[in-house]
Design an enzyme around this catalytic site. Structure first.
Site, PDB file in Angstrom:
ATOM      1  N   LYS A  24       0.834  -1.221   0.000  1.00 18.71           N
ATOM      2  CA  LYS A  24       0.000   0.000   0.000  1.00 18.71           C
ATOM      3  C   LYS A  24       0.862   1.262   0.000  1.00 18.71           C
ATOM      4  O   LYS A  24       0.597   2.200  -0.749  1.00 18.71           O
ATOM      5  CB  LYS A  24      -0.906  -0.006   1.233  1.00 18.71           C
ATOM      6  CG  LYS A  24      -1.486   1.344   1.603  1.00 18.71           C
ATOM      7  CD  LYS A  24      -2.422   1.278   2.780  1.00 18.71           C
ATOM      8  CE  LYS A  24      -1.854   1.689   4.115  1.00 18.71           C
ATOM      9  NZ  LYS A  24      -1.483   3.092   4.282  1.00 18.71           N
ATOM     10  N   ASN A  25       1.902   1.265   0.838  1.00 16.25           N
ATOM     11  CA  ASN A  25       2.674   2.497   1.012  1.00 16.25           C
ATOM     12  C   ASN A  25       3.697   2.740  -0.089  1.00 16.25           C
ATOM     13  O   ASN A  25       4.406   3.733  -0.065  1.00 16.25           O
ATOM     14  CB  ASN A  25       3.319   2.532   2.404  1.00 16.25           C
ATOM     15  CG  ASN A  25       2.248   2.714   3.475  1.00 16.25           C
ATOM     16  OD1 ASN A  25       1.095   3.034   3.165  1.00 16.25           O
ATOM     17  ND2 ASN A  25       2.621   2.510   4.731  1.00 16.25           N
ATOM     18  N   ARG A  97      -3.666  10.775   3.319  1.00 18.91           N
ATOM     19  CA  ARG A  97      -2.507  11.672   3.422  1.00 18.91           C
ATOM     20  C   ARG A  97      -1.837  11.870   2.061  1.00 18.91           C
ATOM     21  O   ARG A  97      -0.990  12.734   1.906  1.00 18.91           O
ATOM     22  CB  ARG A  97      -1.445  11.043   4.339  1.00 18.91           C
ATOM     23  CG  ARG A  97      -1.938  10.624   5.674  1.00 18.91           C
ATOM     24  CD  ARG A  97      -1.853  11.687   6.707  1.00 18.91           C
ATOM     25  NE  ARG A  97      -0.552  12.296   6.787  1.00 18.91           N
ATOM     26  CZ  ARG A  97      -0.321  13.487   7.332  1.00 18.91           C
ATOM     27  NH1 ARG A  97      -1.331  14.176   7.813  1.00 18.91           N
ATOM     28  NH2 ARG A  97       0.889  13.978   7.385  1.00 18.91           N
ATOM     29  N   CYS A 121      -4.804   8.192   9.308  1.00 15.85           N
ATOM     30  CA  CYS A 121      -5.104   7.690  10.653  1.00 15.85           C
ATOM     31  C   CYS A 121      -4.749   8.719  11.713  1.00 15.85           C
ATOM     32  O   CYS A 121      -3.779   9.460  11.576  1.00 15.85           O
ATOM     33  CB  CYS A 121      -4.298   6.414  10.893  1.00 15.85           C
ATOM     34  SG  CYS A 121      -4.899   5.033   9.912  1.00 15.85           S
ATOM     35  N   ASP A 314       4.281   0.343  12.158  1.00 13.66           N
ATOM     36  CA  ASP A 314       3.041  -0.330  11.729  1.00 13.66           C
ATOM     37  C   ASP A 314       3.026  -1.825  12.074  1.00 13.66           C
ATOM     38  O   ASP A 314       2.018  -2.485  11.891  1.00 13.66           O
ATOM     39  CB  ASP A 314       2.857  -0.171  10.212  1.00 13.66           C
ATOM     40  CG  ASP A 314       2.914   1.267   9.795  1.00 13.66           C
ATOM     41  OD1 ASP A 314       1.879   1.927   9.807  1.00 13.66           O
ATOM     42  OD2 ASP A 314       4.024   1.746   9.488  1.00 13.66           O
ATOM     43  N   VAL A 336       7.991   6.676  16.697  1.00 19.77           N
ATOM     44  CA  VAL A 336       7.700   7.307  15.405  1.00 19.77           C
ATOM     45  C   VAL A 336       6.471   8.213  15.498  1.00 19.77           C
ATOM     46  O   VAL A 336       6.486   9.359  15.035  1.00 19.77           O
ATOM     47  CB  VAL A 336       7.525   6.249  14.295  1.00 19.77           C
ATOM     48  CG1 VAL A 336       7.218   6.916  12.952  1.00 19.77           C
ATOM     49  CG2 VAL A 336       8.777   5.390  14.181  1.00 19.77           C
TER      50      VAL A 336
HETATM   51  C1  EPZ Z   1       4.088   6.773   6.263  1.00 21.25           C
HETATM   52  O1  EPZ Z   1       3.403   7.870   6.854  1.00 21.25           O
HETATM   53  C2  EPZ Z   1       3.078   5.649   6.181  1.00 21.25           C
HETATM   54  N1  EPZ Z   1       1.935   6.091   5.397  1.00 21.25           N
HETATM   55  C3  EPZ Z   1       2.643   5.220   7.577  1.00 21.25           C
HETATM   56  O2  EPZ Z   1       1.789   4.114   7.461  1.00 21.25           O
HETATM   57  C4  EPZ Z   1       3.889   4.796   8.353  1.00 21.25           C
HETATM   58  O3  EPZ Z   1       3.514   4.493   9.671  1.00 21.25           O
HETATM   59  C5  EPZ Z   1       4.915   5.929   8.362  1.00 21.25           C
HETATM   60  O4  EPZ Z   1       5.210   6.335   7.010  1.00 21.25           O
HETATM   61  C6  EPZ Z   1       6.218   5.525   9.034  1.00 21.25           C
HETATM   62  O5  EPZ Z   1       6.780   4.419   8.392  1.00 21.25           O
HETATM   63  C7  EPZ Z   1       1.996   6.056   4.080  1.00 21.25           C
HETATM   64  O6  EPZ Z   1       2.988   5.674   3.472  1.00 21.25           O
HETATM   65  C8  EPZ Z   1       0.754   6.465   3.350  1.00 21.25           C
HETATM   66  P1  EPZ Z   1       6.310  10.084   8.309  1.00 21.25           P
HETATM   67  P2  EPZ Z   1       4.022   9.333   6.781  1.00 21.25           P
HETATM   68  O7  EPZ Z   1       6.295  11.341   7.540  1.00 21.25           O
HETATM   69  O8  EPZ Z   1       4.812   9.462   5.538  1.00 21.25           O
HETATM   70  C9  EPZ Z   1       6.676  13.508  11.678  1.00 21.25           C
HETATM   71  C10 EPZ Z   1      -0.189   2.887   7.732  1.00 21.25           C
HETATM   72  O9  EPZ Z   1      -0.855   2.421   8.691  1.00 21.25           O
HETATM   73  N2  EPZ Z   1       6.546  14.520  10.602  1.00 21.25           N
HETATM   74  O10 EPZ Z   1       7.480   9.176   8.175  1.00 21.25           O
HETATM   75  O11 EPZ Z   1       2.905  10.281   7.020  1.00 21.25           O
HETATM   76  C11 EPZ Z   1       5.347  12.766  11.897  1.00 21.25           C
HETATM   77  O12 EPZ Z   1       4.471  13.506  12.686  1.00 21.25           O
HETATM   78  C12 EPZ Z   1       0.395   4.286   7.820  1.00 21.25           C
HETATM   79  O13 EPZ Z   1       0.015   2.271   6.684  1.00 21.25           O
HETATM   80  C13 EPZ Z   1       6.653  15.861  10.923  1.00 21.25           C
HETATM   81  O14 EPZ Z   1       6.866  16.230  12.096  1.00 21.25           O
HETATM   82  O15 EPZ Z   1       4.991   9.258   8.051  1.00 21.25           O
HETATM   83  C14 EPZ Z   1       5.823  11.481  12.546  1.00 21.25           C
HETATM   84  O16 EPZ Z   1       6.014  11.697  13.928  1.00 21.25           O
HETATM   85  C15 EPZ Z   1       0.116   4.963   9.121  1.00 21.25           C
HETATM   86  N3  EPZ Z   1       6.503  16.777   9.916  1.00 21.25           N
HETATM   87  C16 EPZ Z   1       7.175  11.244  11.866  1.00 21.25           C
HETATM   88  O17 EPZ Z   1       7.572  12.496  11.286  1.00 21.25           O
HETATM   89  C17 EPZ Z   1       6.279  16.425   8.628  1.00 21.25           C
HETATM   90  O18 EPZ Z   1       6.151  17.308   7.752  1.00 21.25           O
HETATM   91  C18 EPZ Z   1       7.176  10.176  10.794  1.00 21.25           C
HETATM   92  O19 EPZ Z   1       6.142  10.438   9.853  1.00 21.25           O
HETATM   93  C19 EPZ Z   1       6.178  15.050   8.307  1.00 21.25           C
HETATM   94  C20 EPZ Z   1       6.316  14.109   9.312  1.00 21.25           C
END
Ligand code: EPZ
Length: 441
Positions: A24-25, A97, A121, A314, A336
């Site tokens: 999916k991701n 997202r 989510c 996840d 995370v």
């Molecule tokens: C991706 O989310 C995945 N979603 C998530 O899967 C997954 O848990 C996550 O990566 C970590 O592996 C998709 O790919 C659609 P991040 P993403 O940016 O990209 C902070 C699932 O269940 N952050 O790596 O949104 C954020 O708040 C989903 O399949 C900022 O502060 O995750 C978090 O604490 C849920 N500012 C951390 O970074 C920003 O601009 C990691 O988020 C961006 C992120």
């Protein structure tokens, strides 16, 4: 219209074989990348999940012609990319997202972009500050309005040097999807390097992008003026595979996950083994990984979630359900997302003993330690789980509720199960194939 409730008669071991498709991701991001090509792209093995439908809808709104081939094949023709109306795009507000990743590709194709309010989510604040800062550094002008983000790039997009404050998956993808066609070279430091990102880089390389992944989380992208379409078979969904592995363990079952690959799951497999689960890899074509409970007591573990190559956030939720059955005290430190343990209160209502803490338990301090978030859990086991009425909170928390209900004694009602369709293809059919007694009420 179907009722959004599953009645689950628990206590039956899950046995049998299921198959996972493209991750999916990765799939959702590879779909966005098709906007960058001058010719059609073909993506194989795409799962039928809601996140794919949302991105498909957004691409179609922007003039991409999409057609389906056999067995999960999708063809994307971006010849006539066009602007979409704010009202039409807003229909997708709050459902995913992914729209934020359309910024770079739309700026390249149209010179402007509108991105509605984001969903996904509710597992933390999930800000987009890294995305917007990166886009600004490429030369985009971002105008935040109550309805969403309006972006323009009056002087085009130019390569830049950018260091992420944290190796965010989404922000790394944002930089990749923008830099590949920006003028000049981009250097991204502290990039995320999850297998899904490397697979996106492979798809972009097939399109003609020049991307160098160096050591220490540095990615260098040499912008090119045009890209072609790709033909790509995505990596399998390692999150779904781990979810079914935990379902096998917690129900004392035996599940073969066709399509699962060892290389993407090594960190998970280490933990699965150390708590007492058994697995066997079949790496022949069409193979997969068989996961089962070999009998005896499961063992407690201390772990923290982390960016790749750490233990994925996840994977945490289904694993915690398995840890309710392990002998002794397990510690899980979520580093995370700051609010990804809320689902544990429902497990406690089923007889589990899980205490959440604001402190960073288990050793390494993380970003959330001083910010008052309940992001560590201590799980005391083994606990006999009993049936309960459960409301699904988010995708992975929801799947963990479901497998807890499958393991519990008695009949549970799980409300809001449609949310699971966001990321798990045909999960009800798969449950039936594994011998679960779970039916819509
Ligand atoms: C991706 O989310 C995945 N979603 C998530 O899967 C997954 O848990 C996550 O990566 C970590 O592996 C998709 O790919 C659609 P991040 P993403 O940016 O990209 C902070 C699932 O269940 N952050 O790596 O949104 C954020 O708040 C989903 O399949 C900022 O502060 O995750 C978090 O604490 C849920 N500012 C951390 O970074 C920003 O601009 C990691 O988020 C961006 C992120």
């Amino acid at each position: 219209m179907t009722n959004d409730v599953l009645r689950v008669h628990g206590g039956l071991p899950l046995h049998g074989e299921i198959r996972v498709r493209g991750a999916k991701n990765l799939v959702s991001k590879a779909m966005v990348a098709t906007l960058l090509g001058e010719s059609p792209s073909i993506l194989y093995d795409v799962p039928r999940i809601r996140d794919v439908d949302v991105v498909r809808g957004l691409l179609e709104l922007h003039g991409v012609k999409i057609s389906d081939g056999p067995d999960g094949e999708i063809i994307f023709d971006p010849a006539n990319v066009e602007s979409a109306g704010v009202d039409e795009i807003n229909v997708h507000a709050g459902s995913s997202r992914i729209p934020i990743l359309l910024c770079g590709p739309l700026l390249h194709r149209l010179g402007h972009a509108f991105i509605p309010d984001l969903g996904g989510c509710h597992i933390g604040d999930r800000p987009i500050d890294f995305h917007l800062e990166a886009l600004r550094q490429f030369g985009a002008i971002v105008d935040k309005t109550p309805e969403g983000l309006h972006l323009t790039a009056p002087n085009g997009l130019h390569g830049t040097k950018f260091q992420l404050p944290y190796p965010s998956v989404g922000a790394t993808e944002q930089v990749l999807l923008t830099a590949v066609r920006a003028q000049g070279v981009t250097e991204l430091r502290n990039a995320a390097v999850e297998p899904e990102i490397i697979d996106l880089i492979c798809a972009l390389q097939k399109m003609g992008a020049i991307i160098k992944v160096s050591t220490d989380r540095v990615i260098e992208i040499e912008g090119v003026p045009t890209l072609r379409g790709y033909s790509h078979r995505p990596i399998p969904d390692r999150l779904e595979a781990a979810s079914w592995a935990c379902a096998a363990l917690v129900t004392h079952g035996d599940i073969t996950v066709r399509g699962a690959r060892q290389v993407d799951m090594m960190t998970f497999l280490n933990v699965f083994s150390s708590i007492g689960g058994a697995f066997e890899v079949d790496d022949s074509p069409g193979g997969g990984i068989r996961f089962w409970h070999p009998g005896g007591d499961l063992r407690a573990v201390a772990l923290e979630t982390d960016v790749h190559p750490g233990f994925m956030t996840d994977w945490q939720q289904p694993l915690v359900v398995a840890l309710t059955q392990a002998q002794g005290l397990s510690i899980v430190h979520e580093t995370v997302y700051e609010r990804r343990l809320g689902y544990t209160s429902a497990l406690n209502s089923m007889g589990a003993t899980i205490q959440v803490y604001r402190e960073c338990l288990g050793g390494t301090p993380c970003r959330f330690g001083r910010r008052n978030f309940e992001h560590s859990a201590v799980i005391a086991g083994p606990s006999k789980l009993h049936a309960a009425d459960l409301v699904i909170p988010d995708l992975r928390g929801g799947f963990s509720h479901l497998i807890a209900a499958l393991a519990a004694e008695g009949t549970s009602h799980v409300y809001g199960v449609d949310l699971i369709n966001r990321g798990y293809e045909d999960f009800e059919k798969k449950l039936a194939a594994l011998g679960a007694n779970a039916v819509r009420t």
